[in-house]
Each structure stands twice: as structure tokens, then as C-alpha cells.
Design an enzyme around this catalytic site. Structure first.
Site, PDB file in Angstrom:
ATOM      1  N   GLY A  24      -5.193   3.141  -3.410  1.00 35.28           N
ATOM      2  CA  GLY A  24      -6.399   3.894  -3.765  1.00 35.28           C
ATOM      3  C   GLY A  24      -6.115   5.380  -3.846  1.00 35.28           C
ATOM      4  O   GLY A  24      -7.001   6.173  -4.150  1.00 35.28           O
ATOM      5  N   ARG A  47     -14.542  12.170  -0.169  1.00 34.36           N
ATOM      6  CA  ARG A  47     -13.366  12.977   0.158  1.00 34.36           C
ATOM      7  C   ARG A  47     -12.881  13.778  -1.051  1.00 34.36           C
ATOM      8  O   ARG A  47     -12.534  14.955  -0.933  1.00 34.36           O
ATOM      9  CB  ARG A  47     -12.238  12.084   0.686  1.00 34.36           C
ATOM     10  CG  ARG A  47     -12.488  11.553   2.083  1.00 34.36           C
ATOM     11  CD  ARG A  47     -11.407  10.619   2.547  1.00 34.36           C
ATOM     12  NE  ARG A  47     -11.444   9.363   1.807  1.00 34.36           N
ATOM     13  CZ  ARG A  47     -10.500   8.425   1.882  1.00 34.36           C
ATOM     14  NH1 ARG A  47      -9.437   8.619   2.648  1.00 34.36           N
ATOM     15  NH2 ARG A  47     -10.605   7.317   1.193  1.00 34.36           N
ATOM     16  N   ASP A  67      -2.003  -1.228   5.709  1.00 34.58           N
ATOM     17  CA  ASP A  67      -2.258  -0.656   7.035  1.00 34.58           C
ATOM     18  C   ASP A  67      -3.735  -0.467   7.374  1.00 34.58           C
ATOM     19  O   ASP A  67      -4.063  -0.154   8.508  1.00 34.58           O
ATOM     20  CB  ASP A  67      -1.552   0.700   7.173  1.00 34.58           C
ATOM     21  CG  ASP A  67      -2.250   1.800   6.388  1.00 34.58           C
ATOM     22  OD1 ASP A  67      -2.578   1.557   5.202  1.00 34.58           O
ATOM     23  OD2 ASP A  67      -2.477   2.881   6.957  1.00 34.58           O
ATOM     24  N   ASP A  91      -0.114   5.021   1.148  1.00 36.21           N
ATOM     25  CA  ASP A  91      -0.316   5.952   2.271  1.00 36.21           C
ATOM     26  C   ASP A  91      -0.029   5.273   3.605  1.00 36.21           C
ATOM     27  O   ASP A  91      -0.527   4.182   3.886  1.00 36.21           O
ATOM     28  CB  ASP A  91      -1.757   6.466   2.281  1.00 36.21           C
ATOM     29  CG  ASP A  91      -2.065   7.347   1.082  1.00 36.21           C
ATOM     30  OD1 ASP A  91      -2.682   8.386   1.268  1.00 36.21           O
ATOM     31  OD2 ASP A  91      -1.650   6.996  -0.045  1.00 36.21           O
ATOM     32  N   ASP A 134       0.883  -1.170   0.000  1.00 37.61           N
ATOM     33  CA  ASP A 134       0.000   0.000   0.000  1.00 37.61           C
ATOM     34  C   ASP A 134       0.918   1.216   0.000  1.00 37.61           C
ATOM     35  O   ASP A 134       2.127   1.098   0.221  1.00 37.61           O
ATOM     36  CB  ASP A 134      -0.889  -0.022   1.251  1.00 37.61           C
ATOM     37  CG  ASP A 134      -1.862   1.145   1.293  1.00 37.61           C
ATOM     38  OD1 ASP A 134      -2.181   1.696   0.217  1.00 37.61           O
ATOM     39  OD2 ASP A 134      -2.286   1.505   2.396  1.00 37.61           O
ATOM     40  N   LYS A 150      -8.109  -4.320  -4.429  1.00 34.04           N
ATOM     41  CA  LYS A 150      -6.668  -4.522  -4.538  1.00 34.04           C
ATOM     42  C   LYS A 150      -6.341  -5.976  -4.883  1.00 34.04           C
ATOM     43  O   LYS A 150      -5.312  -6.259  -5.498  1.00 34.04           O
ATOM     44  CB  LYS A 150      -5.977  -4.096  -3.246  1.00 34.04           C
ATOM     45  CG  LYS A 150      -6.072  -2.598  -2.982  1.00 34.04           C
ATOM     46  CD  LYS A 150      -5.138  -2.150  -1.885  1.00 34.04           C
ATOM     47  CE  LYS A 150      -5.177  -0.622  -1.735  1.00 34.04           C
ATOM     48  NZ  LYS A 150      -4.185  -0.131  -0.772  1.00 34.04           N
ATOM     49  N   ASN A 179      -8.989  -1.240   3.515  1.00 29.41           N
ATOM     50  CA  ASN A 179      -9.013  -1.460   2.068  1.00 29.41           C
ATOM     51  C   ASN A 179      -7.855  -2.339   1.577  1.00 29.41           C
ATOM     52  O   ASN A 179      -7.770  -2.652   0.391  1.00 29.41           O
ATOM     53  CB  ASN A 179      -9.012  -0.117   1.322  1.00 29.41           C
ATOM     54  CG  ASN A 179      -7.728   0.659   1.531  1.00 29.41           C
ATOM     55  OD1 ASN A 179      -7.206   0.693   2.636  1.00 29.41           O
ATOM     56  ND2 ASN A 179      -7.229   1.282   0.489  1.00 29.41           N
ATOM     57  N   GLU A 239      -1.043  10.612   5.000  1.00 22.85           N
ATOM     58  CA  GLU A 239      -2.211  10.275   4.195  1.00 22.85           C
ATOM     59  C   GLU A 239      -2.358  11.360   3.134  1.00 22.85           C
ATOM     60  O   GLU A 239      -2.614  12.530   3.451  1.00 22.85           O
ATOM     61  CB  GLU A 239      -3.459  10.214   5.083  1.00 22.85           C
ATOM     62  CG  GLU A 239      -4.655   9.600   4.437  1.00 22.85           C
ATOM     63  CD  GLU A 239      -4.578   8.085   4.366  1.00 22.85           C
ATOM     64  OE1 GLU A 239      -5.112   7.525   3.388  1.00 22.85           O
ATOM     65  OE2 GLU A 239      -4.001   7.458   5.274  1.00 22.85           O
TER      66      GLU A 239
END
Length: 493
Positions: free
Chosen positions: A97, A53, A163, A10, A8, A140, A166, A17
């Protein structure tokens, strides 16, 4: 044997993030962070959270966004660990993402083999609030399968590092799932949990396949023996992981308890200092009224003695002295008469004295003031003492709480040290499992090599036979269907 590691981005490859940093450009960081937190903890599906967001980012300057992307720091140990993993022969991918504006930077800086991310829509140099890409609605897991197809490898040869919620599908698909600096929802299902925010920790998990030399006994172990050993190690690993996680949870609770106690200390200290300041203020008043009282008393005494009172008191004392002499001593009649006459004269003089009425009145006023000031001193002293006792009560509470906080902190340190020791055992067990997997791979390779040798030998023999059949066929001998198929198999006819 692991060949591909999917990360991943972030809070894994970068320390932050991305979308939260972008939100600062439009002043919506609080709203965005709240949605991000829900998504990472699994309380909101990723697609919904992402669209909500990104919509909040509408109107942000693309130029400003790109500047922000350059300022986001890499995670501790990112460059060193990715560089080392690539040297060891692992393929590295990031499946995020997040957005291509940061993913491309990671690809360039870390020399990643694959990057999959989403894209922010823009128009006239500003964000439109729309987002597209393979990870808006897709998972993913799907992307990981796409990379596996490109690399022609299986899930058994993949590891995934994430982490948040997702990342669950990716970690489940890979044979080795690692929760790095992760939310509880991911820790619960991960094979390995890395608490320390340093990617160099992964180098203990993904070793150099070319650096290990096996002993002769390891090379001679059968696949069945290695499989049995692996199962035993996996049981041990599960037990150790559970023990470590339990200790980490206990350490977390102890840390929270310690912090709460320290917070109570601060609260009680604030109250104690408040009462101390209040006491000091009251003592200032006590000091002020003591001075007023003492000054009034001095004025009273001064006026009282200067208004004739002093002489009257002296006459009264002289009369008492003479009367005592007459009563207690044996005197001749002449001496006694003299003393009696003197006492009579002094009494007459005392009766004739007139006190200064005005001065006396003023003296009484000072006396009343002195008494009133003294009463105030007593009242304020009691108040100061009461406040002092309250202050001491809070300081006693602080001492008790501090003792509890110190004891809890010591337990926290001891529990954390135990967790670290077990974590070292976890890493060591992982190393043994990796060695066992490699041993199994070698045994399989040997078996495949033997099978290939048998096939080659068989093919060689068949080809020789086919060539003999073809030679006889050319000489006019009839060929059976089976022999004809053999000739076709070896492309002789």
C-alpha cells in the site's frame, strides 16, 4: 509446491515505514505514526488511514521525498534472501500500500518479478495530498489473484509474507502465510511466525527444490500415505506453533516484568541518592556547628581562667588540702596551729579576691553560644541520622527488587531458549511438510503421466482404426455415424 512468494514492503523488505519517513519532511511524523499504528494493529481500515496520512504530506517537495526514499535501509538479509530465493526458482512479488517511488527502487535493487503499489499525486514539484492506485481501495488478495492469473498458478502454489493488518487478506489467500516481525493481529492467523528481523530466516522455510534427493522408500510412498503423513505433520506443526507462541508470550511478559522491576530499581535508587545527598548536606551543617561550638567553648574557658577564676580555684584546692591534712593526720599542737592559721589566712585572701565582672560576662556569653551550638549539633545529627535511615531503607528495597529482577531475567532467558528450541522443531516440521508436498506432487505427476500415456495409446489406436475406416471408405464401403465422428475427431475428413 510453492512457486510465487508475495512480500509486503514496509518493515518487511525495508527496515522502516515509508510514510512515517516522509512525514518528517512536513513535521507531522507524530500524527502520521499514530494513524499508521492504528492501521497496522487493525483498529482503522487501511483506505481511511492511507488517505488521512497522505493528506498530511500535502506540500512536501517531490525532490525531498525521492531523497528520503534512497536513504531508507533494506531489511536485514533482504538482498541475500531474495537473491537466493530467485536462484532456487521462486517468483518474487511485492504487494504494498506504499508508493511507487520506493517500490521501483526495490524492483531495481532486488530484481523483483512483480511490484504493485500506489502513487502519490504531485503538481509543480510538490505533493497534492492525494493518492491513487490499486491498493487504495483494493485488497492485497485481489492483486495476488491477478499475479496468479498471469503466472497461471493456484493459491496452493503461493506464499505471502507480511507484518500488519492490511496483509491479512493476502496471507489468507496464499497456502502459506508468514508473519514477519508482525503485529499480534497478523500473528494470530499466520501459518508461520518469524520474530527475528532477518529475512534470511525465510531460507529455512523456502528450500531449494532441486537440492533434495529423495530416498527410494520416499519415492515408493503412495499419495494416500503421503497425504496421511502430511496431516499428521500439520497437527504436529499446529501443536508446536502453539507451544512456541505461548513460550514467546510468556517470555515477553517476563521481559516486561523484568523491565518494570529494573525501572523500580532506578526509581528507588534516585530516592536513595536524594536522601544520601540530603544527609551529606546536613552533615556539613553538623560539622560547621561543631566547629562553632568548640570555638565558643574554647573562648569561654580562656576568658574564665584569665579573669581570676584560676587563682580562686587554686586557693580553694589548697584550703581543701590543708583541712584534709588537719583532719586525717596526727600533728603536734604547734604544727596544727600553723596549718589552721594558714587556712584562715587563705580564706581571708579568697574572700578579698574580686572577679573581673566584664570578663565574666563575656565568658558567659561564649558559654551560652557554645550550648546553643551544641543543641543545634544534636538537632542536626538527629536529622542526619533520620535521613540516613531513609536512605538505607531505599537501598534495602533496591536489593530486594534486584533479586526479583535477576530471578525474572533468568526465567526470561530460560523461556526464550525453550521457545527457540521449539522454533527449530517448527522449522524442521515445515521442512518435512515441504518434502511431503513434493512427494505428493511427484505422485500426481506420475499418475498424470500414466493417464497421458493411456490417452496417447488410446488416441493412437483410434487413429489407426480411423485410417482403416477411411481406406475402406475410399474403396466404397459405407461409414456409420460413429465411424464418421471418429474420422472427424482425428481430422481425417
Amino acid at each position: 509446491m510453492i512457486k510465487l512468494i508475495a512480500f509486503d514492503l514496509d518493515n518487511v523488505l525495508i527496515d522502516g515505514e515509508v510514510i512515517d519517513e516522509m512525514a518528517k519532511l512536513t513535521g507531522v511524523e507524530e500524527e502520521v505514526s499514530k494513524i499508521t499504528r492504528k492501521a497496522m494493529e487493525g483498529d482503522l481500515d487501511f483506505e481511511t488511514s492511507l488517505k488521512e496520512r497522505v493528506l498530511l504530506l500535502k506540500g512536501a517537495s517531490v525532490e525531498d521525498v525521492n531523497k528520503v526514499m534512497l536513504e531508507i535501509p533494506l531489511m536485514e538479509g533482504a538482498k541475500e534472501s531474495i537473491n537466493q530465493l530467485k536462484k532456487r526458482g521462486y517468483k518474487i512479488a511485492t504487494i504494498t500500500g506504499s508508493f511507487d517511488c520506493i517500490a521501483q527502487r526495490m524492483k531495481d535493487e532486488l530484481d523483483l518479478d512483480y511490484t504493485y503499489s500506489n502513487s502519490l499525486e504531485e503538481e509543480d514539484g510538490v505533493l497534492t495530498g492525494e493518492v491513487t492506485g490499486p491498493l487504495v481501495a483494493g485488497s492485497k488478495k485481489d492483486v495476488l489473484n491477478e499475479i496468479m492469473a498471469l503466472e497461471k498458478i493456484s493459491a496452493e502454489e503461493c506464499a505471502a509474507v507480511g507484518d500488519g493488518a492490511n496483509d491479512v487478506s493476502m496471507l489468507k489467500e496464499a497456502s502459506l502465510g508468514i508473519a514477519f516481525n508482525a503485529k499480534p493481529v497478523l500473528k494470530e492467523m499466520a501459518d508461520v511466525v518469524v520474530e527475528k528481523k532477518d529475512l534470511k530466516e525465510l531460507l529455512e522455510i523456502f528450500d531449494d527444490p532441486n537440492s533434495e534427493t529423495e530416498t527410494e522408500s520416499e519415492l515408493e510412498e503412495s499419495f494416500t500415505d503421503l497425504l496421511s503423513k502430511k496431516k499428521d505433520l500439520e497437527k504436529t506443526l499446529k501443536k508446536l506453533t502453539a507451544e512456541r507462541d505461548q513460550l514467546n508470550d510468556e517470555a515477553k511478559k517476563l521481559r516486561q516484568e523484568r523491565d518494570e522491576l529494573n525501572s523500580q530499581i532506578r526509581g528507588n535508587l534516585d530516592k536513595a541518592l536524594k536522601y544520601r545527598d540530603e544527609r551529606d548536606e546536613v552533615n556539613k551543617e553538623v560539622k560547621k556547628y561543631k566547629k562553632l561550638r568548640d570555638d565558643a567553648h574554647k573562648a569561654y574557658k580562656k576568658i574564665e581562667w584569665t579573669s581570676g577564676r584560676r587563682e580562686a580555684v587554686q586557693l580553694q584546692d589548697e584550703i581543701k588540702r590543708l583541712e584534709k591534712t588537719i583532719e586525717t593526720r596526727v600533728l603536734d599542737i604547734r604544727k596544727e596551729n600553723e596549718l589552721v592559721k594558714k587556712v584562715t589566712d587563705l580564706r581571708k585572701k579568697l574572700q578579698g579576691m574580686q572577679e573581673d565582672t566584664e570578663s565574666r560576662s563575656e565568658a558567659l556569653e561564649f558559654k551560652e553560644k557554645s550550648e546553643a551550638y551544641h543543641a543545634k549539633v544534636v538537632e542536626l545529627s538527629d536529622q542526619a541520622q533520620e535521613t540516613h535511615e531513609k536512605m538505607l531503607e531505599y537501598f534495602r528495597k533496591i536489593d530486594d527488587i534486584r533479586s526479583q529482577a535477576d530471578a525474572t531475567h533468568q526465567k526470561f532467558i530460560e523461556t526464550r531458549e525453550k521457545a527457540n528450541k521449539v522454533h527449530e522443531e517448527v522449522k524442521a516440521t515445515f521442512g518435512k511438510i515441504r518434502k511431503t508436498n513434493k512427494g505428493m506432487d511427484r505422485v500426481k505427476a506420475k499418475e498424470r503421466s500414466k493417464e497421458d500415456e493411456i490417452v496417447r495409446k488410446k488416441n493412437s489406436e483410434e487413429k489407426e482404426k480411423a485410417e482403416e475406416i477411411f481406406r475402406k471408405f475410399k474403396e466404397g464401403k459405407k461409414v456409420s455415424t460413429e465411424e464418421l465422428m471418429l474420422l472427424q475427431k482425428h481430422n481425417i475428413v
